[in-house]
Design a protein around this motif. Structure first.
Motif, PDB file in Angstrom:
ATOM      1  N   LEU A  84      35.891  -2.305   5.352  1.00 36.95           N
ATOM      2  CA  LEU A  84      36.166  -1.188   4.450  1.00 36.95           C
ATOM      3  C   LEU A  84      36.813  -0.034   5.210  1.00 36.95           C
ATOM      4  N   ARG A  85      36.346   0.249   6.411  1.00 34.78           N
ATOM      5  CA  ARG A  85      36.941   1.334   7.195  1.00 34.78           C
ATOM      6  C   ARG A  85      38.379   0.994   7.586  1.00 34.78           C
ATOM      7  N   GLU A  86      38.615  -0.259   7.920  1.00 29.59           N
ATOM      8  CA  GLU A  86      39.981  -0.675   8.255  1.00 29.59           C
ATOM      9  C   GLU A  86      40.921  -0.486   7.070  1.00 29.59           C
ATOM     10  N   ALA A  87      40.376  -0.578   5.862  1.00 32.92           N
ATOM     11  CA  ALA A  87      41.180  -0.396   4.650  1.00 32.92           C
ATOM     12  C   ALA A  87      41.309   1.073   4.259  1.00 32.92           C
ATOM     13  N   GLY A  88      40.712   1.969   5.052  1.00 29.52           N
ATOM     14  CA  GLY A  88      40.859   3.393   4.815  1.00 29.52           C
ATOM     15  C   GLY A  88      39.722   4.078   4.089  1.00 29.52           C
ATOM     16  N   TYR A  89      38.639   3.363   3.827  1.00 23.90           N
ATOM     17  CA  TYR A  89      37.521   3.967   3.112  1.00 23.90           C
ATOM     18  C   TYR A  89      36.590   4.721   4.062  1.00 23.90           C
ATOM     19  N   VAL A  90      36.009   5.786   3.544  1.00 28.27           N
ATOM     20  CA  VAL A  90      34.947   6.490   4.251  1.00 28.27           C
ATOM     21  C   VAL A  90      33.640   5.758   3.939  1.00 28.27           C
ATOM     22  N   VAL A  91      32.996   5.244   4.977  1.00 26.11           N
ATOM     23  CA  VAL A  91      31.782   4.452   4.804  1.00 26.11           C
ATOM     24  C   VAL A  91      30.618   5.162   5.497  1.00 26.11           C
ATOM     25  N   LYS A  92      29.536   5.340   4.757  1.00 27.36           N
ATOM     26  CA  LYS A  92      28.332   5.948   5.310  1.00 27.36           C
ATOM     27  C   LYS A  92      27.177   4.966   5.163  1.00 27.36           C
ATOM     28  N   SER A  93      26.443   4.773   6.226  1.00 25.97           N
ATOM     29  CA  SER A  93      25.363   3.788   6.195  1.00 25.97           C
ATOM     30  C   SER A  93      24.022   4.434   6.505  1.00 25.97           C
ATOM     31  N   ALA A  94      22.968   3.779   6.043  1.00 23.39           N
ATOM     32  CA  ALA A  94      21.603   4.207   6.321  1.00 23.39           C
ATOM     33  C   ALA A  94      20.754   2.956   6.525  1.00 23.39           C
ATOM     34  N   VAL A  95      20.047   2.896   7.638  1.00 23.97           N
ATOM     35  CA  VAL A  95      19.154   1.771   7.911  1.00 23.97           C
ATOM     36  C   VAL A  95      17.838   2.041   7.194  1.00 23.97           C
ATOM     37  N   VAL A  96      17.570   1.265   6.153  1.00 28.28           N
ATOM     38  CA  VAL A  96      16.430   1.546   5.281  1.00 28.28           C
ATOM     39  C   VAL A  96      15.286   0.546   5.430  1.00 28.28           C
ATOM     40  N   TYR A  97      15.530  -0.565   6.122  1.00 25.37           N
ATOM     41  CA  TYR A  97      14.429  -1.510   6.334  1.00 25.37           C
ATOM     42  C   TYR A  97      14.604  -2.244   7.656  1.00 25.37           C
ATOM     43  N   GLN A  98      13.502  -2.798   8.105  1.00 24.89           N
ATOM     44  CA  GLN A  98      13.481  -3.543   9.361  1.00 24.89           C
ATOM     45  C   GLN A  98      13.111  -4.991   9.095  1.00 24.89           C
ATOM     46  N   THR A  99      13.812  -5.907   9.754  1.00 24.34           N
ATOM     47  CA  THR A  99      13.525  -7.331   9.634  1.00 24.34           C
ATOM     48  C   THR A  99      12.646  -7.771  10.797  1.00 24.34           C
ATOM     49  N   GLN A 100      11.547  -8.449  10.478  1.00 25.16           N
ATOM     50  CA  GLN A 100      10.609  -8.897  11.501  1.00 25.16           C
ATOM     51  C   GLN A 100      10.360 -10.395  11.351  1.00 25.16           C
ATOM     52  N   PRO A 101      10.253 -11.126  12.469  1.00 21.46           N
ATOM     53  CA  PRO A 101       9.995 -12.570  12.389  1.00 21.46           C
ATOM     54  C   PRO A 101       8.557 -12.869  11.992  1.00 21.46           C
ATOM     55  N   LEU A 102       8.371 -13.993  11.333  1.00 17.69           N
ATOM     56  CA  LEU A 102       7.043 -14.489  10.997  1.00 17.69           C
ATOM     57  C   LEU A 102       6.778 -15.765  11.789  1.00 17.69           C
ATOM     58  N   PRO A 103       5.576 -15.945  12.299  1.00 17.42           N
ATOM     59  CA  PRO A 103       5.287 -17.154  13.080  1.00 17.42           C
ATOM     60  C   PRO A 103       5.197 -18.390  12.198  1.00 17.42           C
ATOM     61  N   TRP A 104       5.562 -19.527  12.773  1.00 19.43           N
ATOM     62  CA  TRP A 104       5.381 -20.796  12.080  1.00 19.43           C
ATOM     63  C   TRP A 104       3.911 -21.184  12.174  1.00 19.43           C
ATOM     64  N   PRO A 105       3.241 -21.449  11.049  1.00 15.24           N
ATOM     65  CA  PRO A 105       1.813 -21.797  11.103  1.00 15.24           C
ATOM     66  C   PRO A 105       1.585 -23.066  11.932  1.00 15.24           C
ATOM     67  N   PRO A 106       0.720 -23.002  12.921  1.00 20.82           N
ATOM     68  CA  PRO A 106       0.517 -24.176  13.783  1.00 20.82           C
ATOM     69  C   PRO A 106      -0.021 -25.386  13.041  1.00 20.82           C
ATOM     70  N   GLU A 107      -0.707 -25.132  11.905  1.00 24.86           N
ATOM     71  CA  GLU A 107      -1.268 -26.256  11.152  1.00 24.86           C
ATOM     72  C   GLU A 107      -0.258 -26.902  10.207  1.00 24.86           C
ATOM     73  N   LEU A 108       0.944 -26.295  10.068  1.00 25.03           N
ATOM     74  CA  LEU A 108       1.946 -26.822   9.137  1.00 25.03           C
ATOM     75  C   LEU A 108       2.789 -27.889   9.818  1.00 25.03           C
ATOM     76  N   PRO A 109       2.760 -29.117   9.305  1.00 31.14           N
ATOM     77  CA  PRO A 109       3.574 -30.176   9.905  1.00 31.14           C
ATOM     78  C   PRO A 109       5.067 -29.858   9.797  1.00 31.14           C
ATOM     79  N   VAL A 110       5.833 -30.361  10.735  1.00 28.84           N
ATOM     80  CA  VAL A 110       7.277 -30.169  10.678  1.00 28.84           C
ATOM     81  C   VAL A 110       7.835 -30.979   9.511  1.00 28.84           C
ATOM     82  N   PRO A 111       8.592 -30.348   8.600  1.00 26.30           N
ATOM     83  CA  PRO A 111       9.114 -31.074   7.439  1.00 26.30           C
ATOM     84  C   PRO A 111      10.328 -31.920   7.828  1.00 26.30           C
TER      85      PRO A 111
END
Length: 226
Positions: A132-159
């Motif tokens: 969008l910026r390359e096309a000439g637009y003014v772009v404003k961003s805000a980081v509003v959430y964080q992504t966090q990993p979840l562990p694979w349950p050790p008791e869950l068999p591999v599918p």
């Protein structure tokens, strides 16, 4: 045959029921979770357009008190569109391929006017803002959430099969699971992340329930049910 679905809630609605109709055992196992940050939305206040690349971004903006009314909204896919509309927003643009690249192309094809706001996560790829910026637009961003990993349950068999829908999910995938399961990559960015980890995969050609079903049917050597 068992398949693990790792995509976010609301994405690929109806997939689990269709897979079960094909005789598969379906396990829902998210690999990531999101947390809303105490972000300041003021930088986005004067933006006519707000473009959303995830359901998580919509929910975070709503939790932060953001107002959708009176703005032109763009969504990366149907699940994001649905959440926006349920919150009273007017969605004027939906990316046909459910990727940031597709959202950028669809936006530029409209040639709209006004500043563009991007509420996004801490792991958001820069491609949308860059194009969008390359096309000439003014772009404003805000980081509003964080992504966090979840562990694979050790008791869950591999599918036998495991559907991955984002680079963040690929990063959270345990090596042992990735080496044993037949991985299905939803979209090119997910496929690229798997390639970078050296994990083999089958590419799902489109971001739809039908594309997933057809891919699995080919793997099983069957015809996909209507």
């Amino acid at each position: 045959m068992r398949i693990a679905l790792t995509q976010s809630e609301g994405r690929l609605a109806g997939l689990q029921e269709r897979l079960e109709a094909m005789g598969l055992e379906v396990v829902r196992q998210p690999l990531i979770q999101t947390r809303t940050l105490q972000a300041d939305l003021k930088p986005l206040a004067d933006c006519r357009w707000w473009l959303f690349t995830s359901v998580a971004a919509v929910r975070a903006v709503l939790e932060l008190g953001g107002c959708l009314k009176g703005r032109a909204l763009g969504a990366v896919g149907q699940a994001t569109r649905q959440v926006l509309e349920e919150a009273g927003g007017k969605v004027e643009l939906v990316a046909p391929e459910e990727t940031a690249e597709s959202l950028a192309e669809a936006f530029l094809a409209l040639r709209p006017f006004g500043y563009v706001g991007l509420p996004q996560g801490n792991r958001a790829r820069p491609v949308l803002a860059q194009r969008l910026r390359e096309a000439g637009y003014v772009v404003k961003s805000a980081v509003v959430y964080q992504t966090q990993p979840l562990p694979w349950p050790p008791e869950l068999p591999v599918p036998e099969l495991l559907l991955l829908a984002s680079p963040s999910g690929v990063e959270a995938l345990p090596e042992t699971v990735g080496r044993q399961a037949h991985l299905l990559a939803l979209g090119p960015t997910t496929a690229m992340a798997l390639s970078e980890r050296g994990l083999p995969y089958t590419l799902v050609p489109g971001p739809s329930v039908e594309a997933v079903l057809e891919t699995i049917a080919r793997i099983r050597g069957e015809r996909c049910p209507a």
